[in-house]
Design an enzyme around this catalytic site. Structure first.
Site, PDB file in Angstrom:
ATOM      1  CG  ASN A   9      27.049  41.934  43.135  1.00 51.41           C
ATOM      2  OD1 ASN A   9      27.909  42.820  43.098  1.00 51.41           O
ATOM      3  ND2 ASN A   9      27.350  40.656  43.201  1.00 51.41           N
ATOM      4  NE  ARG A  90      29.959  40.971  46.436  1.00 47.31           N
ATOM      5  CZ  ARG A  90      30.881  40.869  45.490  1.00 47.31           C
ATOM      6  NH1 ARG A  90      30.622  41.253  44.266  1.00 47.31           N
ATOM      7  NH2 ARG A  90      32.060  40.376  45.786  1.00 47.31           N
ATOM      8  CG  HIS A 179      34.715  35.173  48.287  1.00 47.11           C
ATOM      9  ND1 HIS A 179      35.920  34.624  47.895  1.00 47.11           N
ATOM     10  CD2 HIS A 179      34.133  35.644  47.156  1.00 47.11           C
ATOM     11  CE1 HIS A 179      36.068  34.759  46.588  1.00 47.11           C
ATOM     12  NE2 HIS A 179      35.002  35.374  46.119  1.00 47.11           N
ATOM     13  NE  ARG A 240      40.667  39.341  41.431  1.00 46.17           N
ATOM     14  CZ  ARG A 240      39.521  39.045  42.025  1.00 46.17           C
ATOM     15  NH1 ARG A 240      39.439  38.076  42.920  1.00 46.17           N
ATOM     16  NH2 ARG A 240      38.433  39.732  41.753  1.00 46.17           N
ATOM     17  CD  GLU A 382      28.550  35.145  47.025  1.00 51.28           C
ATOM     18  OE1 GLU A 382      28.551  34.517  45.940  1.00 51.28           O
ATOM     19  OE2 GLU A 382      29.433  35.962  47.332  1.00 51.28           O
TER      20      GLU A 382
HETATM   21  P1  ADP Z   1      31.448  34.100  40.505  1.00 53.21           P
HETATM   22  O1  ADP Z   1      30.168  34.136  41.315  1.00 53.21           O
HETATM   23  O2  ADP Z   1      32.688  34.313  41.301  1.00 53.21           O
HETATM   24  O3  ADP Z   1      31.397  34.877  39.232  1.00 53.21           O
HETATM   25  P2  ADP Z   1      30.860  31.280  40.206  1.00 53.21           P
HETATM   26  O4  ADP Z   1      30.753  30.875  41.615  1.00 53.21           O
HETATM   27  O5  ADP Z   1      29.636  31.287  39.362  1.00 53.21           O
HETATM   28  O6  ADP Z   1      31.654  32.615  40.025  1.00 53.21           O
HETATM   29  O7  ADP Z   1      31.925  30.277  39.533  1.00 53.21           O
HETATM   30  C1  ADP Z   1      32.301  30.407  38.201  1.00 53.21           C
HETATM   31  C2  ADP Z   1      33.274  29.277  37.865  1.00 53.21           C
HETATM   32  O8  ADP Z   1      32.635  28.015  38.119  1.00 53.21           O
HETATM   33  C3  ADP Z   1      33.697  29.263  36.404  1.00 53.21           C
HETATM   34  O9  ADP Z   1      35.096  29.013  36.310  1.00 53.21           O
HETATM   35  C4  ADP Z   1      32.929  28.095  35.846  1.00 53.21           C
HETATM   36  O10 ADP Z   1      33.592  27.477  34.775  1.00 53.21           O
HETATM   37  C5  ADP Z   1      32.878  27.162  37.033  1.00 53.21           C
HETATM   38  N1  ADP Z   1      31.808  26.181  36.866  1.00 53.21           N
HETATM   39  C6  ADP Z   1      30.493  26.422  36.743  1.00 53.21           C
HETATM   40  N2  ADP Z   1      29.828  25.254  36.534  1.00 53.21           N
HETATM   41  C7  ADP Z   1      30.749  24.276  36.496  1.00 53.21           C
HETATM   42  C8  ADP Z   1      30.718  22.862  36.284  1.00 53.21           C
HETATM   43  N3  ADP Z   1      29.566  22.218  36.060  1.00 53.21           N
HETATM   44  N4  ADP Z   1      31.885  22.184  36.336  1.00 53.21           N
HETATM   45  C9  ADP Z   1      33.043  22.824  36.569  1.00 53.21           C
HETATM   46  N5  ADP Z   1      33.156  24.143  36.747  1.00 53.21           N
HETATM   47  C10 ADP Z   1      32.024  24.865  36.713  1.00 53.21           C
END
Ligand code: ADP
Length: 402
Positions: A9, A90, A179, A240, A382
């Site tokens: 990715n 990806r 997504h 965003r 994913e």
């Molecule tokens: P991406 O894959 O889009 O980078 P993720 O699906 O890993 O993102 O999501 C990241 C978000 O999830 C961040 O805002 C993070 O703070 C939130 N997050 C991760 N773990 C927790 C948790 N235990 N409680 C609340 N929010 C969480």
């Protein structure tokens, strides 16, 4: 023999990788290279014996992937001693050209290049990842899995913006949605959890990560989604804005003399939770909110209100909803968001059981028994979905050759 897939990715300045056994979905190792082309960077490799962090300078995606291969050799599993079934890439924007994953060949590369104007940050990085992997693994089939492909089932009335038609067609301006890999995985996992066939189900899925979007899914096919031509539209995200009045651009230009680039940077990188409360990580935002920070409280309320609006909109789009499904970092972990976004929707048959919502892990039901609409938490994966789709493409290509 295991179906091992190296999932790549490639982001604008980062590269995530994962070695996945596509059958059970086990990640044998994974890692992240950060600050590619930005001076000193880091590589973090999660191998069988734990985490390894190295510092280095990664001039481009080629250097980053070479460093990842060295990490595999040093900390395992050594890729030189395993048979890869495929490298799965990806790719963010497949436009209207790709409604399914496909083998990487010259025609695919040319098509992804032609879509760069629609995804100027993402597609060049994805192309660099593909070119590098082809060079490093010349004998392994490369498969592109597109974020947009799942939403190619949208009907014209759902993907068309109300803009001058001929011009819009010429410039490929329409809703594409993103997504898709996550939606594909989560829809299947939700059907498994409910013990019902996917073709019988109407789902509203909320993918709430750093980027966030919603999708209305009927019989396993996307019928509407909140991200549009780019990933900016729709829900409030980490940095965003999601939906704003399109006249904001003209207003900022007229009143403040802002350039298009400034407005773009504002909406993509300085808005969302970060813009509202100064922090884009949801955990930190929730901590500040519960500590009484008014900006964090407002950000949380704006975030949840936007989700609620899309749940209502997609309920109307689908007519009947069997389940509302939360996924990704925030959706899987933040009970507060799930409770606040769906509060007061009992007349729509939607309710969240506080005890179920507060605990548990893995795929689970958080609505009370007997609810008209099930509310689910389904962790997304994913990488596994990309690995699965890559193996399907390679198997189909093999079968076609025989
Ligand atoms: P991406 O894959 O889009 O980078 P993720 O699906 O890993 O993102 O999501 C990241 C978000 O999830 C961040 O805002 C993070 O703070 C939130 N997050 C991760 N773990 C927790 C948790 N235990 N409680 C609340 N929010 C969480």
């Amino acid at each position: 023999m295991a179906d091992l897939v190296l999932v790549v990715n490639a982001g604008s300045s980062s590269l995530k990788y994962s070695l996945v056994d596509a059958g059970p979905g086990t990640a044998l190792a994974s890692g992240l290279v950060e600050r590619i082309g930005e001076g000193p960077g880091t590589l973090t490799h999660h191998g069988p014996d734990g985490d390894h962090r190295t510092e280095g300078t990664y001039d481009d995606h080629g250097a980053a992937l070479c460093a990842a291969l060295e990490a595999f050799e040093a900390h395992g599993p050594a890729l030189s001693s395993v048979t890869l079934r495929a490298v799965g890439h990806r790719v963010v924007h497949g436009g209207a050209e790709f409604s399914a994953p496909a083998l990487v060949d010259a025609a695919l590369v040319a098509a992804v290049e032609s879509l760069v104007p629609l995804a100027p940050l993402h597609n060049p990085a994805n192309l660099a990842g593909m070119a590098t992997a082809q060079r490093l693994f010349p004998d392994v089939p490369q498969v592109a899995v597109f974020d947009t492909a799942f939403h190619q089932t949208l009907a014209p009335h759902a993907y068309t913006y109300a803009l001058p038609h001929a011009w819009v067609q010429e410039h490929r301006i329409r809703r594409y949605g993103f997504h898709g890999t996550s939606y594909s995985f989560v829809a299947g996992a939700a059907a498994d959890l409910l013990g019902r066939p996917l073709p019988e189900l109407n789902l509203v899925v909320l993918h709430l990560g750093n980027g966030a979007s919603a999708a209305a899914i009927r019989a396993g096919e996307s019928v509407d989604t909140s991200m549009g031509m780019t990933p900016l539209e729709g829900l409030v995200m980490g940095t965003r804005s999601g939906d704003v009045d399109p006249a904001l651009h003209a207003h900022l230009h007229r009143e403040l003399g802002w350039s298009v680039e400034q407005v773009d940077g504002l909406l993509n990188r300085e808005s969302g939770l970060k813009g509202l409360a100064g922090v884009n990580d949801f955990r930190e935002l929730d901590r500040r909110r519960t500590d009484g920070d008014p900006a964090a409280r407002l950000a949380f309320e704006v975030y949840c209100h936007r989700i609620r609006k899309y749940v209502g909109a997609y309920y109307a789009v689908l007519g009947i909803v069997d389940a509302v499904v939360f996924t990704a970092g925030v959706g899987e972990n933040a009970a507060s968001v799930r409770a606040a976004s769906l509060a007061g929707l009992e007349r729509l048959g939607i309710a969240v059981d506080p005890a179920r919502n507060a605990g548990g892990s893995g795929p689970r039901v958080i609505s009370p028994d007997g609810s008209d609409v099930a509310v689910l938490v389904v962790p997304t994966d994913e990488e596994w979905e990309i690995a699965r789709q890559a193996v399907e493409v390679v198997s189909a290509a093999g079968a076609a050759r025989e």
